[in-house]
Structures are given as C-alpha cells and as structure tokens.
Design a protein around this motif. Structure first.
Motif, mmCIF file in Angstrom:
data_model
loop_
_atom_site.group_PDB
_atom_site.id
_atom_site.type_symbol
_atom_site.label_atom_id
_atom_site.label_comp_id
_atom_site.label_asym_id
_atom_site.label_seq_id
_atom_site.Cartn_x
_atom_site.Cartn_y
_atom_site.Cartn_z
ATOM 1 N N ALA A 25 0.843 -1.197 0.000
ATOM 2 C CA ALA A 25 0.000 0.000 0.000
ATOM 3 C C ALA A 25 0.876 1.244 0.000
ATOM 4 C CB ALA A 25 -0.902 0.003 1.231
ATOM 5 N N TRP A 26 0.379 2.291 -0.662
ATOM 6 C CA TRP A 26 1.042 3.591 -0.615
ATOM 7 C C TRP A 26 0.658 4.269 0.687
ATOM 8 C CZ3 TRP A 26 4.674 5.455 -3.797
ATOM 9 C CH2 TRP A 26 4.833 4.822 -5.024
ATOM 10 N N THR A 27 1.617 4.834 1.373
ATOM 11 C CA THR A 27 1.377 5.599 2.594
ATOM 12 C C THR A 27 1.575 7.075 2.276
ATOM 13 O OG1 THR A 27 2.189 3.791 3.970
ATOM 14 C CG2 THR A 27 2.125 5.974 4.970
ATOM 15 N N LEU A 28 0.609 7.896 2.667
ATOM 16 C CA LEU A 28 0.698 9.340 2.467
ATOM 17 C C LEU A 28 0.533 10.004 3.828
ATOM 18 C CD1 LEU A 28 -0.711 8.044 -0.169
ATOM 19 C CD2 LEU A 28 -1.215 10.386 -0.719
ATOM 20 N N LYS A 29 1.476 10.868 4.167
ATOM 21 C CA LYS A 29 1.382 11.616 5.417
ATOM 22 C C LYS A 29 1.126 13.073 5.077
ATOM 23 C CE LYS A 29 3.548 12.452 9.831
ATOM 24 N NZ LYS A 29 4.665 12.149 10.713
ATOM 25 N N ILE A 30 0.109 13.638 5.721
ATOM 26 C CA ILE A 30 -0.298 15.018 5.476
ATOM 27 C C ILE A 30 -0.156 15.787 6.786
ATOM 28 C CG2 ILE A 30 -2.205 16.523 4.789
ATOM 29 C CD1 ILE A 30 -3.251 13.905 3.276
ATOM 30 N N VAL A 31 0.595 16.885 6.739
ATOM 31 C CA VAL A 31 0.815 17.731 7.916
ATOM 32 C C VAL A 31 0.417 19.149 7.548
ATOM 33 C CG1 VAL A 31 2.514 18.612 9.558
ATOM 34 C CG2 VAL A 31 2.700 16.252 8.707
ATOM 35 N N ASP A 32 -0.546 19.696 8.273
ATOM 36 C CA ASP A 32 -1.054 21.049 8.021
ATOM 37 C C ASP A 32 -1.410 21.260 6.550
ATOM 38 O OD1 ASP A 32 -0.766 21.722 10.706
ATOM 39 O OD2 ASP A 32 1.309 22.377 10.410
ATOM 40 N N GLY A 33 -2.054 20.246 5.973
ATOM 41 C CA GLY A 33 -2.503 20.334 4.591
ATOM 42 C C GLY A 33 -1.415 20.125 3.558
ATOM 43 N N CYS A 34 -0.183 19.866 3.992
ATOM 44 C CA CYS A 34 0.923 19.636 3.065
ATOM 45 C C CYS A 34 1.238 18.151 3.014
ATOM 46 C CB CYS A 34 2.175 20.386 3.509
ATOM 47 S SG CYS A 34 2.036 22.155 3.427
ATOM 48 N N LEU A 35 1.438 17.649 1.830
ATOM 49 C CA LEU A 35 1.848 16.264 1.653
ATOM 50 C C LEU A 35 3.315 16.191 2.050
ATOM 51 C CD1 LEU A 35 1.025 13.467 0.672
ATOM 52 C CD2 LEU A 35 1.762 14.154 -1.610
ATOM 53 N N SER A 36 3.600 15.555 3.185
ATOM 54 C CA SER A 36 4.967 15.541 3.694
ATOM 55 C C SER A 36 5.696 14.233 3.442
ATOM 56 C CB SER A 36 4.970 15.858 5.199
ATOM 57 O OG SER A 36 4.345 14.824 5.925
ATOM 58 N N TYR A 37 4.956 13.178 3.066
ATOM 59 C CA TYR A 37 5.609 11.895 2.816
ATOM 60 C C TYR A 37 4.748 11.057 1.893
ATOM 61 C CZ TYR A 37 7.408 7.198 3.448
ATOM 62 O OH TYR A 37 7.898 5.951 3.201
ATOM 63 N N VAL A 38 5.402 10.380 0.947
ATOM 64 C CA VAL A 38 4.766 9.367 0.103
ATOM 65 C C VAL A 38 5.731 8.195 0.034
ATOM 66 C CG1 VAL A 38 3.938 8.769 -2.204
ATOM 67 C CG2 VAL A 38 3.569 11.080 -1.322
ATOM 68 N N GLY A 39 5.251 7.011 0.376
ATOM 69 C CA GLY A 39 6.117 5.840 0.329
ATOM 70 C C GLY A 39 5.343 4.570 0.585
ATOM 71 N N HIS A 40 6.078 3.516 0.898
ATOM 72 C CA HIS A 40 5.460 2.205 1.109
ATOM 73 C C HIS A 40 5.658 1.670 2.515
ATOM 74 C CE1 HIS A 40 4.251 1.448 -3.024
ATOM 75 N NE2 HIS A 40 5.423 1.885 -3.410
ATOM 76 N N ASP A 41 6.029 2.518 3.468
ATOM 77 C CA ASP A 41 6.219 1.986 4.815
ATOM 78 C C ASP A 41 4.868 1.714 5.464
ATOM 79 O OD1 ASP A 41 5.211 4.389 5.666
ATOM 80 O OD2 ASP A 41 6.936 4.942 6.866
ATOM 81 N N ALA A 42 4.897 1.023 6.552
ATOM 82 C CA ALA A 42 3.653 0.616 7.205
ATOM 83 C C ALA A 42 3.302 1.560 8.349
ATOM 84 C CB ALA A 42 3.780 -0.820 7.700
ATOM 85 N N ALA A 43 3.341 2.857 8.104
ATOM 86 C CA ALA A 43 2.995 3.838 9.134
ATOM 87 C C ALA A 43 1.546 3.635 9.566
ATOM 88 C CB ALA A 43 3.192 5.251 8.599
ATOM 89 N N GLU A 44 1.255 4.059 10.761
ATOM 90 C CA GLU A 44 -0.112 3.943 11.297
ATOM 91 C C GLU A 44 -1.044 4.893 10.551
ATOM 92 O OE1 GLU A 44 -3.018 2.291 13.586
ATOM 93 O OE2 GLU A 44 -0.931 1.711 13.603
ATOM 94 N N ALA A 45 -1.950 4.358 9.774
ATOM 95 C CA ALA A 45 -2.860 5.171 8.966
ATOM 96 C C ALA A 45 -4.219 5.292 9.650
ATOM 97 C CB ALA A 45 -3.033 4.551 7.584
ATOM 98 N N GLN A 46 -4.808 6.511 9.555
ATOM 99 C CA GLN A 46 -6.156 6.702 10.094
ATOM 100 C C GLN A 46 -7.209 6.102 9.175
ATOM 101 O OE1 GLN A 46 -3.954 9.328 10.225
ATOM 102 N NE2 GLN A 46 -4.089 10.239 12.237
ATOM 103 N N CYS A 47 -6.906 6.063 7.872
ATOM 104 C CA CYS A 47 -7.841 5.424 6.944
ATOM 105 C C CYS A 47 -7.071 4.837 5.770
ATOM 106 C CB CYS A 47 -8.935 6.385 6.481
ATOM 107 S SG CYS A 47 -8.424 7.612 5.291
ATOM 108 N N CYS A 48 -7.714 3.883 5.135
ATOM 109 C CA CYS A 48 -7.122 3.215 3.980
ATOM 110 C C CYS A 48 -8.160 3.147 2.867
ATOM 111 C CB CYS A 48 -6.671 1.807 4.360
ATOM 112 S SG CYS A 48 -5.917 0.891 2.993
ATOM 113 N N PHE A 49 -7.746 3.564 1.667
ATOM 114 C CA PHE A 49 -8.580 3.422 0.481
ATOM 115 C C PHE A 49 -8.245 2.081 -0.159
ATOM 116 C CE2 PHE A 49 -8.099 8.004 0.940
ATOM 117 C CZ PHE A 49 -9.378 8.476 0.702
#
Length: 106
Positions: A25-49
């Motif tokens: 799965a692609w992981t996307l981290k958003i901080v203050d409306g900015c996309l700060s990370y895109v990758g494949h790590d298994a970070a804790e996601a609040q939701c998954c599409f």
C-alpha cells in the motif's frame, strides 16, 4: 511539498491499497494540509482506500469522481471514513503530481 489548499488544517496518515496488485500500500502523510511523505512503509494510517487498479486509473484520469466511485462501491474506506471522504476532494491534485499507470500492476 504539495499544498492541499482545501485541507490546510488536516493532519493525518492514509494508505491507498490497490487490491489487484502485489505492491505494498502507498502511505501518504499530510501535515497542516501539506503532503509531507509518500512511500510504502507501514505507518499507522487513520484510513485506507481499497480499490482495484482500473478504478484508480479512472479516478486519476478524471473518468470518475472519487466520491462517485465510493458511492458506487468501487472504493472502500477502512478506518476514519470522514477523513477518507474529505481527502477524496484532493485526489485529482495528488495524482497530477504523482502519476499512476497500470504498468507492472496485476
């Protein structure tokens, strides 16, 4: 960083999983409306599409609106559905910066 103008106060981590792909799965981290990370790590996601490659391609190519695909049950949102629906408004902008192709999928 890609500024998500409509989501300036959003802070979350999400995943996009292409169900008919072996790829993580692609992981996307958003901080203050900015996309700060895109990758494949298994970070804790609040939701998954969860969606298949064809639906993802249809969304990316603006053949179907993300909300329509969700209500047509072509996209499943696991976890915080409110965040998922809020983010659906910026998917077109995201994929303009990070193009998706079917090459290597399936």
């Amino acid at each position: 960083k890609l500024m998500m103008q409509d989501l300036l106060e959003l802070n979350c981590c999400i995943e996009i999983k292409v169900t008919d792909s072996e790829e993580d799965a692609w992981t996307l981290k958003i901080v203050d409306g900015c996309l700060s990370y895109v990758g494949h790590d298994a970070a804790e996601a609040q939701c998954c599409f969860l969606l298949d490659a064809k639906t993802l391609l249809d969304v990316v190519q603006a053949k179907v609106e993300p909300e329509r695909a969700f209500f047509d049950m072509r996209i499943d949102i696991v976890g915080d559905v409110a965040i998922g629906l809020q983010l659906s408004t910026v998917l077109e902008s995201f994929f303009a910066h990070f193009p998706f192709t079917l090459e290597g999928i399936g």
